[in-house]
Design an enzyme around this catalytic site. Structure first.
Site, short mmCIF file in Angstrom:
data_model
loop_
_atom_site.label_atom_id
_atom_site.label_comp_id
_atom_site.label_asym_id
_atom_site.label_seq_id
_atom_site.Cartn_x
_atom_site.Cartn_y
_atom_site.Cartn_z
N CYS A 14 -22.50 -1.82 -38.21
CA CYS A 14 -23.80 -2.46 -38.44
C CYS A 14 -24.05 -2.80 -39.91
O CYS A 14 -25.05 -3.44 -40.23
CB CYS A 14 -24.92 -1.57 -37.91
SG CYS A 14 -25.03 -1.60 -36.11
N SER A 46 -39.51 -8.70 -33.38
CA SER A 46 -38.48 -7.90 -34.07
C SER A 46 -38.09 -6.68 -33.25
O SER A 46 -37.74 -5.64 -33.80
CB SER A 46 -38.97 -7.46 -35.46
OG SER A 46 -39.26 -8.57 -36.27
N ASP A 47 -38.15 -6.80 -31.94
CA ASP A 47 -37.83 -5.66 -31.09
C ASP A 47 -36.34 -5.57 -30.84
O ASP A 47 -35.56 -6.41 -31.29
CB ASP A 47 -38.59 -5.75 -29.76
CG ASP A 47 -39.23 -4.44 -29.37
OD1 ASP A 47 -38.51 -3.42 -29.39
OD2 ASP A 47 -40.42 -4.42 -29.06
N SER A 137 -13.77 -14.59 -25.04
CA SER A 137 -12.96 -14.31 -26.23
C SER A 137 -12.65 -15.60 -26.97
O SER A 137 -12.55 -16.67 -26.36
CB SER A 137 -11.66 -13.60 -25.83
OG SER A 137 -10.87 -14.44 -25.01
#
Length: 347
Positions: A14, A46-47, A137
Site C-alpha cells: 500500500c 472516501s469510504d 491479466s
C-alpha cells in the site's frame, strides 16, 4: 525466492498508492451524473468500498485493490495482496462472496512464480468463504497483483467510515509499523523476527474482527492501509469531529519506532505527513511514534468508532479471539485541532 524472481519494487504494497491529496484533487472534478438512490456508498464519501442496494435486506459491496510486491516470496505476496483486497468488504460490515484476479506480469518471467502468487491469493479467498470466479491479466514490466471483490451486506447495517459520534471510543485491531519494518527489511536492517511478525499480520483476514464487531453498535469503521492510521482517522472525522489519540495505547510492532528513529522510512509515509500537517497536533510524542502513526499499512487492521459503554467489552472479545486490539483514543466535538495525539498516562 531471489529478488531477480520478483522485481522488488521501491513502493510495494500500500505504499504504492497515490497520495490522498492527489486523489482528492482528481475525484472532485469527475462528473457525478444523475444520482442513483440505490447507490448507498460511492467514491464521494472516501469510504472503503461501494455499496449498492438490491432490496430492503440485501446490498452488494464492491471493492478493488492491487499493488506491487513487498516481499520476495511470491506465495506470501499473493496471500498478502488478497488479504488486503478482501479487507474492504469486512470494513463495511459485509461478507465476501466472489473475487476476480487482477494480474500484471512480465512475459519473460517464470510462470511458476505467477502460479504461486495466484495460489496464495486463491487460498485467502477460500478462507474468506468466497469463490474465485476468474480475472484478467496483462503483460507488464513489473509484477502487480490483487483482487476485485464483491460481498453482501444488510443495507440497514452498513459500516460507513464517517458515522462516528462525539464520545465514541476508537478501537484498532492490528499493530502499526508495517511500512517501516518493510523499508528496514529492504535494506536488511529490520530487527530479528520483525518481518515474520509483520507477514503474519498482513496475512490475517479481518474477518474475525468484523464478525465479532457485528454484535456491537458500530458507528463507523475503516481499515487502516496506505494513508496510515492518521490519514484514515482524518477521513473518519469527516470535517465535523475531532479526536484524541493515546499514543502509548496504540499497538505497534516491536522495533518499528526504533527503525523510524533511524530514518528507515517510506516516501508514502512522508506524503501522509505532508497531507495531514494542518490536522494533527502532537504533545510530547517522539519522532518515531509520529512516523508510526503516519506509516502506510499494507493489509492493516480495522479501526472502529464504538459507543463508550460498549468499548471495553468489544475490545476484550477481540483480544480473546487472539487479536492485538486496543482502545487507542476517543472522538470529541470539533475542536481547533482535528486530531490531538497525547500519552494517555500523562493526560
Amino acid at each position: 525466492m531471489s529478488e531477480k524472481e520478483i522485481i522488488f519494487c521501491k513502493s510495494g504494497g500500500c505504499t504504492a498508492k497515490l497520495g490522498a491529496g492527489v486523489l482528492e484533487h482528481i475525484l472532485e472534478r469527475l462528473p457525478k451524473g444523475q444520482k442513483d438512490e440505490n447507490l448507498l456508498v460511492g467514491y464521494d464519501s472516501s469510504d472503503d468500498a461501494a455499496v449498492y442496494k438490491l432490496n430492503d435486506y440485501q446490498a452488494f459491496v464492491q471493492t478493488l485493490d492491487f499493488f506491487p510486491p513487498m516481499v520476495e516470496d511470491p506465495y506470501l505476496f499473493g496471500q498478502i495482496a488478497a488479504t488486503n483486497a478482501l479487507s474492504d468488504i469486512y470494513a463495511m460490515g459485509g461478507d465476501v462472496k466472489t473475487a476476480l484476479n487482477i494480474v500484471c506480469f512480465p512475459e519473460s518471467m517464470d510462470l511458476n512464480i505467477l502460479g504461486k502468487i495466484l495460489q496464495g491469493g486463491a487460498e485467502k479467498v477460500q478462507e474468506a468463504g468466497g469463490s474465485l470466479a476468474g480475472g484478467h491479466s496483462i503483460a507488464d514490466s513489473d509484477v502487480k497483483y490483487g483482487l476485485s471483490v464483491t460481498g453482501i451486506v444488510n443495507p440497514k447495517k452498513i459500516w460507513k467510515n464517517n458515522g462516528a459520534k462525539s464520545g465514541d471510543k476508537l478501537i484498532l485491531t492490528k499493530r502499526l509499523g508495517v511500512g517501516i519494518i518493510c523499508a528496514a527489511n529492504r535494506v536488511k536492517q529490520a530487527p530479528e523476527g520483525a518481518m515474520e511478525q509483520v507477514i503474519a499480520s498482513m496475512t490475517t483476514l479481518n474477518r474475525t474482527a468484523s464478525e465479532i464487531a457485528r454484535n456491537f453498535c458500530i458507528h463507523a469503521c475503516t481499515d487502516v492501509t496506505g494513508f496510515g492510521f492518521l490519514g484514515h482517522l482524518h477521513e473518519m472525522m469527516d470535517g465535523r469531529l475531532s479526536s484524541v489519540i493515546y499514543a502509548d495505547q496504540v499497538p505497534v510492532f516491536d522495533g518499528a519506532m526504533e527503525c523510524a528513529e533511524e530514518f528507515l522510512l517510506t516516501a508514502a509515509g512522508q506524503k501522509n505527513r505532508n497531507h495531514l500537517e494542518g490536522y494533527v497536533k502532537f504533545e510530547d510524542i517522539s519522532f518515531g511514534m509520529e512516523e508510526v502513526l503516519y506509516d502506510p499499512q499494507t493489509s492493516g487492521g480495522l479501526l472502529f468508532a464504538v459507543p463508550k459503554a460498549q468499548a471495553d467489552d468489544l475490545c476484550e472479545k477481540l483480544q480473546i479471539a487472539g487479536l492485538p486490539a486496543a482502545i487507542v483514543g476517543e472522538v470529541t466535538e470539533q475542536k481547533k485541532s482535528e486530531i490531538f495525539v497525547i500519552d494517555y498516562k500523562k493526560k
